[in-house]
Every structure is written in C-alpha cells, then in structure tokens.
Scaffold this motif. Structure first.
Motif, mmCIF file in Angstrom:
data_model
loop_
_atom_site.group_PDB
_atom_site.id
_atom_site.type_symbol
_atom_site.label_atom_id
_atom_site.label_comp_id
_atom_site.label_asym_id
_atom_site.label_seq_id
_atom_site.Cartn_x
_atom_site.Cartn_y
_atom_site.Cartn_z
ATOM 1 N N THR A 295 0.774 -1.185 0.049
ATOM 2 C CA THR A 295 0.032 -0.219 -0.145
ATOM 3 C C THR A 295 0.776 1.237 -0.285
ATOM 4 N N LYS A 296 2.285 1.291 0.320
ATOM 5 C CA LYS A 296 2.962 2.243 0.177
ATOM 6 C C LYS A 296 3.225 3.043 -1.211
ATOM 7 N N ASN A 297 2.732 4.378 -1.177
ATOM 8 C CA ASN A 297 2.395 5.000 -2.342
ATOM 9 C C ASN A 297 1.671 4.152 -3.466
ATOM 10 N N ASN A 298 0.827 3.676 -3.151
ATOM 11 C CA ASN A 298 -0.198 2.969 -3.666
ATOM 12 C C ASN A 298 -1.616 3.099 -3.561
ATOM 13 N N TRP B 120 -9.826 8.143 -6.469
ATOM 14 C CA TRP B 120 -8.300 8.624 -5.756
ATOM 15 C C TRP B 120 -7.285 8.510 -6.975
ATOM 16 N N LYS B 121 -6.529 9.372 -6.760
ATOM 17 C CA LYS B 121 -5.210 9.150 -7.793
ATOM 18 C C LYS B 121 -3.888 9.440 -7.115
ATOM 19 N N LEU B 122 -2.784 8.833 -7.326
ATOM 20 C CA LEU B 122 -1.760 9.294 -6.866
ATOM 21 C C LEU B 122 -1.077 10.606 -7.339
ATOM 22 N N LEU B 123 -0.739 11.384 -6.354
ATOM 23 C CA LEU B 123 0.001 12.443 -6.787
ATOM 24 C C LEU B 123 1.343 12.528 -6.875
ATOM 25 N N PHE C 49 7.713 12.906 2.981
ATOM 26 C CA PHE C 49 6.495 12.705 2.760
ATOM 27 C C PHE C 49 6.320 11.377 1.931
ATOM 28 N N LYS C 50 5.157 10.742 1.985
ATOM 29 C CA LYS C 50 4.621 9.562 1.536
ATOM 30 C C LYS C 50 3.406 9.435 1.138
ATOM 31 N N ASN C 51 2.899 8.709 0.446
ATOM 32 C CA ASN C 51 1.246 8.552 0.109
ATOM 33 C C ASN C 51 0.650 9.454 -0.041
ATOM 34 N N ILE C 52 1.066 10.302 -1.008
ATOM 35 C CA ILE C 52 0.476 11.505 -1.427
ATOM 36 C C ILE C 52 -0.617 11.452 -2.709
ATOM 37 N N LYS C 53 -2.032 11.485 -2.337
ATOM 38 C CA LYS C 53 -2.850 11.235 -3.042
ATOM 39 C C LYS C 53 -4.086 12.229 -3.137
ATOM 40 N N ILE C 54 -4.914 12.172 -4.448
ATOM 41 C CA ILE C 54 -5.515 13.342 -4.462
ATOM 42 C C ILE C 54 -7.037 12.913 -5.153
ATOM 43 N N LYS C 55 -8.002 13.495 -4.735
ATOM 44 C CA LYS C 55 -9.336 12.965 -5.520
ATOM 45 C C LYS C 55 -10.032 14.290 -5.737
#
Length: 456
Positions: free
Chosen positions: A234-237, A247-250, A448-454
C-alpha cells in the motif's frame, strides 16, 4: 540375555516415541494462550453490546439487535507476533479478527479501528482477507484467489494463522495462504474478536465461536512461514476502495514525475531526495527555500480532497500549501498559498507566534486559523496524515482522521483575518478557483509519502 536386551531396546524406542510425540505437540502449541478455560480475564468489551461468554476454553459471541459492531479486546497491546486460533461461525454472519487495532478517544469517539482478518461465510468467501475496520476498508481481497476462497469450511472449525512482523502481515486459513500485505499504517495494537452489527430485520442470537487462541512474540523469524502469494504493497499505492472512489496518486513513490520546483521548469537538483519510497526535503538549518526550494504539482486543482503522510524531525517546520500561484511572490521565501501547517509544536518557536493566536501550530491554517488544540497529533519521528477537503469555498483540515478546523474562503470573516495577517499585501489571497499543491522547503528535514488526490 537376548530377551533382556530386546526388552530394553523396546523401552528405549517407546520413550523416544513419547518424547517425539510431545515435541510435535509442543510445536503445535507455540506461544502463550490468550484465554483461560472459564473467564475472560485480560480482555474487555468495546463498541456494541453483543453478548460474549466463555466455557471450556471456547469464547462465544452472539448477535444482538440495535447495536453497532462489538469487540472483545485484549488489554495488552502487541506489535510483532504470530497469532493462531480456531473459529466456527454461523453461515449467515459476518465477523473478523482484529489485529494491531486501537480505540482512542480522539479517533471517532473511541471507535475500534485497525486491521481485520476477515471471517466471511457468504458466497463471496473472502475469509482470511485483510480489511481495515473504520478506516480504509479493503486492503487485501480474495477476488482473484480461488484456492483461498475454497479454504473456508462451512459449519466447521477453521484454523487461522497470522504473522505480523514489521510492515508485513501474512495470513493463512486452514493451511492455505490467503493474504500478504505490506503496510505500515499501524505498528501496534490489541487483538480483538468481532461480532458484527446486524440489520433491524435480522434475527438476533446468531453465534460465532473461537478457541485455542495463542500468540508468539519471541524468536518470530525462527517460526515464520514462507508464502508464495504476490504481496499487496500500500505504500505510495491506492487501496481497492480508493481506486473505486476516484483517488489518484499525486506522487508515484519513485520519480519526480508530476512535480517541479516552484520557481523552476524542472525538479530541483538539490535539497530533495527520493529514497525507499520517501520524498524528503533536507535540512539546511531552518532557512526557508534556501536549498532546493518548494516543489509544486505541474497540474492545477480546484475542488479536491488531498491526503499526505508526513514525518517531522525535532524542531522541524514545513507545510502543505494549496491554491498556490507561483507567479505571486517572485522574491525570497516561499511561494504563496493557503497552508496546512506542519510543525513540531513543542520545539519550534513558531508555535507561539502568528497574526492570530495559535495559528502556526500543526494542522492550522497558517497565520489565520488555529487547529483544535486537542488534535490527535503523533510525536516527532512517527507518521501523521494531513487531509484537506476543499469544495467550493468550504475547506476542512483533518489530522490523523479527525477534523481540526473548517472555514469559508472569501467570506467577510475570512477577508478580515487575511487583512490582519502577513498575507494582507496580496489582493484576494486564497480565493483562486484553481491552484497548485505545494510541499514546502523550510530548511528542516521532513519526509512525505502516500500523496494522493481526489478531484471533486
């Protein structure tokens, strides 16, 4: 003499057989028993009011109407362990085994949350999959693992094995591998047995039973089993639920794709490093934008929901900015935008500064609005999650799942606060329809990690 020697040999062989059987039995009973035969000492109930009882070493959970999910939980917390147990469940029930779970007043008023090893006797048959109760939902499903789906035994005792070591969780059901998860959301918590809440039309009194609950906490590598399943990392996924909800990965966790320097056409050549799935701004002694400078998204965002995991060092200062216009403030310092403050409140002087009292503390709207002083902040060196929701002019800041402030952009109260702040010199500050997302270089080491946006 020959008969005597033969007799001695037979006795020796018998003794060896007894010892061998005892050793084998011990191998199947590793670790410490978590239940007594006649009481639930060391356990307590949380959540709903389902009925729990114990007799002859078997815990029975029974559904009750008009109550939420119920849990009987260990008083002791566990980090790394191997857990084994057996359960038998009514075919119409849904249940689970909580691991590394918690109940904290600051998170949804104490709601039990954390990893759950699924118990699913339905046709879907995802028993042994990994769900995250009251948080991210499904983390490891069995939809593409027919062998694992067939491992569950209806109306019989089922054996579960769970290995939780570091960021890795592996599960087996009746000896069949069912889940292989790499996730570092929660390193420690209690073990719990769930009785799921039922619908108003459902008949109460359905039962699930657990027995032979044992846990190992020492020499785990010596007892660990290999697994041939492909892990879900799940890291950066994105999780299954996140993908399904838009959601999308930023940030992809590996490259600089999608990002550039706030005052550059490309990503900074110094000041930032990408290593082991972390995006880290390096320390330069606290000088703002003195090394690599801020980085921003190449794309602009209007209505959105943003999540960023961050970890600070002692005395660190940084921030996540939104609605950033990099054409504003071409001079020294950081680019201009609304800022979700990242700060070590206990060791950085900014925590006591600001145009409005407390407005430079962690999770605050920097220099404008103070975050709830009772916010659920984790200490230096641990991961925190910043969460920003902006739709229309309404904005919310959340920290580790709890809302800590909200406001309306552009209204009279907002403009008054801006006029009294360091942003007063910029007309209609914070009122852009779209802008960039920014990670700040304030001269302190922050990861920073797991940067995601919707996009909403």
């Amino acid at each position: 003499m020959k008969n005597l020697n033969l007799k001695r040999l037979m006795l020796a062989l018998s003794a060896t057989a007894i010892i061998s059987c005892a050793d084998k039995s011990d191998d199947n009973q590793q670790g410490k028993a978590l239940i007594n035969n006649d009481n639930l000492e060391g356990w307590s109930q949380k959540g709903g009011e389902a009925k729990y009882s114990i007799a002859d070493g078997v815990i029975t959970g029974e559904t009750v109407s008009n109550t939420p999910n119920s849990f009987v939980v260990t008083d002791e917390l566990y980090d790394d362990f191997i857990l084994e147990l057996e359960y038998k469940v009514d075919p119409s029930m849904n249940s689970g085994i909580q691991i590394r779970s918690n109940s904290k007043p600051e998170y949804k008023n104490g709601r039990v949350h954390g990893y759950q090893v699924e118990i699913d006797p339905s046709e879907r048959s995802w028993s042994g999959g990994i769900y995250e109760e009251a948080k991210r939902g499904w983390l490891f499903t069995l939809e593409n693992n027919q062998k694992a789906q067939q491992a569950f035994k209806q109306n019989e005792w089922n054996h579960v094995r769970v290995e939780a070591m570091g960021d890795t969780i592996k599960t087996w059901l009746n000896g069949t591998p069912t889940a292989f998860l790499i996730d570092d959301e929660t390193p420690q918590g209690f073990i719990a047995l769930q009785v799921h809440g039922i619908q108003p039309e459902d008949e109460p009194g359905k039962k699930i039973r657990w027995k032979n609950i044992r846990i190992q906490t020492e020499n785990l590598k010596d007892h660990s089993k290999s697994m041939d399943l492909q892990p879900v990392n799940t890291k950066n996924n994105l999780t299954k639920n996140e993908r399904e909800n838009g959601w999308k990965l930023l940030w992809d966790g590996k490259t600089t794709s999608g990002w550039k320097g706030a005052r550059l056409d490309s990503f900074p050549e110094k000041g930032w490093v990408i290593e082991d799935g972390l995006l880290t701004v390096l320390s330069t002694g606290g000088e703002e934008s003195a090394a690599g400078g801020d980085i921003v998204t190449e794309n602009l965002y209007g209505d959105f929901e943003l999540k960023v995991d961050f970890k600070i060092t002692k005395g660190a200062n940084s921030g996540v900015k939104y609605y950033v216009d990099t054409d504003i403030n071409k001079g020294p310092g950081s680019s201009i935008g609304l800022e979700y403050q990242i700060l070590d409140d206990n060791n950085h002087p900014d925590a006591k500064l600001g145009s409005h009292e407390g407005s430079r503390t962690i999770a605050s709207l920097y220099d404008l609005i103070q975050a709830d002083p009772n916010k659920p902040v984790r200490p230096v060196g641990e991961w925190n999650t910043a969460h920003i929701i902006s739709k229309g002019n309404h904005v919310e800041h959340l920290l580790n799942g709890e809302k800590v402030l909200e406001y309306e952009r552009g209204n009279e109260q907002f403009r008054k606060m801006v006029s009294e702040s360091k942003y007063a010199q910029w007309a209609k500050f914070g009122e852009l329809e779209k802008g960039r997302i920014l990670l700040q270089d304030h001269g302190d080491r922050v990861s920073f990690k797991n940067i995601k946006i919707k996009e909403l």
